[in-house]
Structures are given as C-alpha cells and as structure tokens.
Enzyme design. Structure first.
Site: not given
Ligand code: NAP
Length: 301
Positions: A54, A98, A121
């Site tokens: 990422k 994460q 997200d």
C-alpha cells in the site's frame, strides 16, 4: 470452453495511472498532497506485506503515506488515542487500520472510532449505511475494484443473476450491495450465500456472475458453474502443494490459491480472474482512489 482471463493486475495499473494524473492535478489546484495514514499493529507477516504494498502504491501515485507501526502489546486505549490524533490532524485525509488486529484489541471499537470522512476502507456504520442507500461517500475497496473490473471489461450486470458466496462485512455483503444498486455496474439480481446456505451448488450454477469470497482453497469447482459464467475469485489462501520442478523432482511448495479451482473452472466459465493477479491488485488501486476522494472532500469544505 476456455475462459478469458480478467486481468486485474493490468487493470489496476491502468487505474493507478489514472489516479496519478488526478492526484497531480489535485496538488496543482489545491497545494495539498493527499495523505493516507496506515496503522499496523503487531507482527502479522501477511499484514506487513500488505502495508508495504500500500505504501509503495501510494508513493507511485503521488500520495503521501504515513505508516504507524505499533507493538503487538498495544492496548485498545492506546490505539484509540492514535486514531483520535489522526482524526484531528487536518493534513491526513484517509486512515486505514490494517486487519486483523492482535487478540485483545477491540476491533469494532477501533474501526468505529475512525472519522467517517477519513474511513477509506468504508467500514464505519455511517459509510456502510450510505452505500446501502446508494449515496456513497466511499466505496469498500475490494467490491469497488470488482465492480470496476466488470464495468471496464464491458460485462453487463443489469438483469443478471449474481451469486456471491460469502457474507463478510468486508467483501460478501458490500459486494452484493454494490451489484444491487441502480445504475452502471449494478441492477443485478443478487443472491448472497454462506455456510448455512442449502443447495449451494444449485444456486451457484444459476449465476451469470459468481463471486467467491469464502477463504477456502479451491472450494468452487467446475460442477458449480453455469457454462459461460463470469467467475470472480476473491480468495487468497496459502496452501502446500506438490509440484514437479524443472529437474523432474517432486517438491512441496507454498502456493497462493483462490477460492476457485482455476484449472477446472476455466474449462466451463466464460471469464475468470486469476489468483494472484486478479482481485488483489484492484483492492489496492481503489484504496488510492478512496484516499484521493477523502482529500477532495476535505478540500471542498
Ligand atoms: P470471512 O470473513 O472468513 O468470510 C467467509 C465467508 O464465507 C463467510 O460468510 C462464510 O459463511 C462463508 N463460507 C465459509 N465456508 C463456506 C461454505 N462451506 N459454503 C458457503 N459459504 C461458506 O472471509 P473474507 O474476509 O470475506 O475473505 C474471503 C476470502 O477473500 C479470503 O480468502 C480472504 O483472504 C480473501 N480476501 C481477498 C481480498 C483481496 O483483495 N483479494 C480482500 C479481502 C479478502 P458464514 O458467514 O456462515 O461463516
């Protein structure tokens, strides 16, 4: 029939190149560099790789990435404090924690604490609600990437029977929700299946588009596929597999496989995503898109 390959990797490169152009324009117009904060707690090896990917993708597209690495012993309270600090920092436009978090940290508490305006997200209940009402702020990265793939490959979803296997909050449910919405890349008739679904094979076999998000290696076999169907494999499963190497010797190696038995299904399906190189790269591309969206929304205020 041999299925045509849906090249997620190639498509993701295209999307990332488009985002790079958009980011450059945004910086020129606003003098703000879109910035994504990524929080990694603990020592999960797969998570470390995802975070590195990422970070690299952000840098290539001209976004700034800030990585916060915390020890596995971090408490919910400490992590919450960091999230609140990132929420309050106007130079940060997207926050990603994460997953999975180490045992002992209250995942829901942490994810719910992320400012919905920075929730790249798309896990926050407010953002999930907006998606389901068809007026999204952000779109959940993996389903968003899959929808883009279908649109860009010219695969029609209107009036089609879509079957999603898996009902997770990350993939299955939002996937069904996106394909159900009115408009481009939507208007499908959606069935979401799970481990308690009866007659799964019969239902799967009715699908014009089948999305497998199960987490079980090579679970979807050729007998579950309608001839010519579009098959999207979200799964990423590490297994041990016997191979014969170039010297003719048998070896046991680690292999990444999807939820779909690729070799069997490719003889029946019309389109198929590979693993790796299918859905995974698109997920990262759409994360960049969401971080840019966060920056644009913030700049517009
Ligand atoms: P998850 O939270 O474990 O959900 C799995 C779903 O599959 C559950 O809804 C479960 O049903 C269902 N399921 C399990 N066994 C089944 C069976 N025998 N028949 C029918 N349904 C069954 O997994 P996830 O987070 O959605 O991830 C799914 C897979 O996608 C994993 O391999 C993951 O690594 C991968 N993934 C890939 C990406 C990417 O970018 N490529 C992103 C996210 C996830 P119940 O709800 O009844 O338990």
């Amino acid at each position: 029939m041999t299925a045509k390959i849906l090249d997620g990797k190639g498509l993701a490169q295209e999307i990332r190149a488009e985002i790079k152009v958009e980011v450059k324009k945004f910086i020129e117009e606003n003098d703000i560099q879109p910035t994504l904060a990524v929080v990694l707690v603990g020592n999960n090896e797969a998570s470390k790789v995802y975070v590195r990917n990422k970070e690299r993708a952000c840098n290539e597209a001209g976004l700034k990435s800030l990585i916060f690495r915390l020890p596995a012993e971090t408490s919910s309270k400490e992590l919450l404090e960091l999230v609140r600090k990132l929420n309050a920092d106007a130079s940060i436009h997207g926050i990603l924690v994460q997953l999975p978090l180490p045992k002992g940290i209250d995942e829901k508490l942490i994810l719910d604490a992320i400012d919905p305006e920075k929730d790249v997200d798309c896990f926050h209940p407010e953002n999930v609600g907006l998606v389901s009402q068809g007026r999204p702020r952000f779109l959940p990265c993996t389903p968003y990437g899959i929808q883009q793939m279908l649109i860009r490959y010219g695969i029609e979803t209107v009036g089609k029977r879509v079957v999603v296997i898996g009902r997770s909050d990350i993939v299955g449910k939002p996937m069904g929700m996106l394909l159900l919405q009115k408009g481009i890349g939507g208007d499908a008739t959606v069935t979401i299946c799970h481990s308690r679904t009866a007659n799964l094979v019969e239902i799967a076999k009715q699908a014009d588009v089948l999305v497998a998000a199960i987490g079980k290696a090579e679970f979807v076999t050729a007998d579950m596929i309608k001839p010519g169907a579009v098959v999207v494999d979200v799964g990423m499963n590490k297994i041990k597999k016997d191979i014969v190497d170039e010297n003719g010797e048998k070896k046991l190696v680690d292999k990444l496989v999807g939820d779909v038995d690729f070799n069997g299904v490719k003889e029946v399906a019309g389109w198929l995503t590979p693993v790796p190189g299918g859905v995974g790269p698109l997920t990262v591309a759409m994360l960049l898109k969401n971080a840019l969206t966060g920056a644009k929304r913030q700049a517009a205020k």
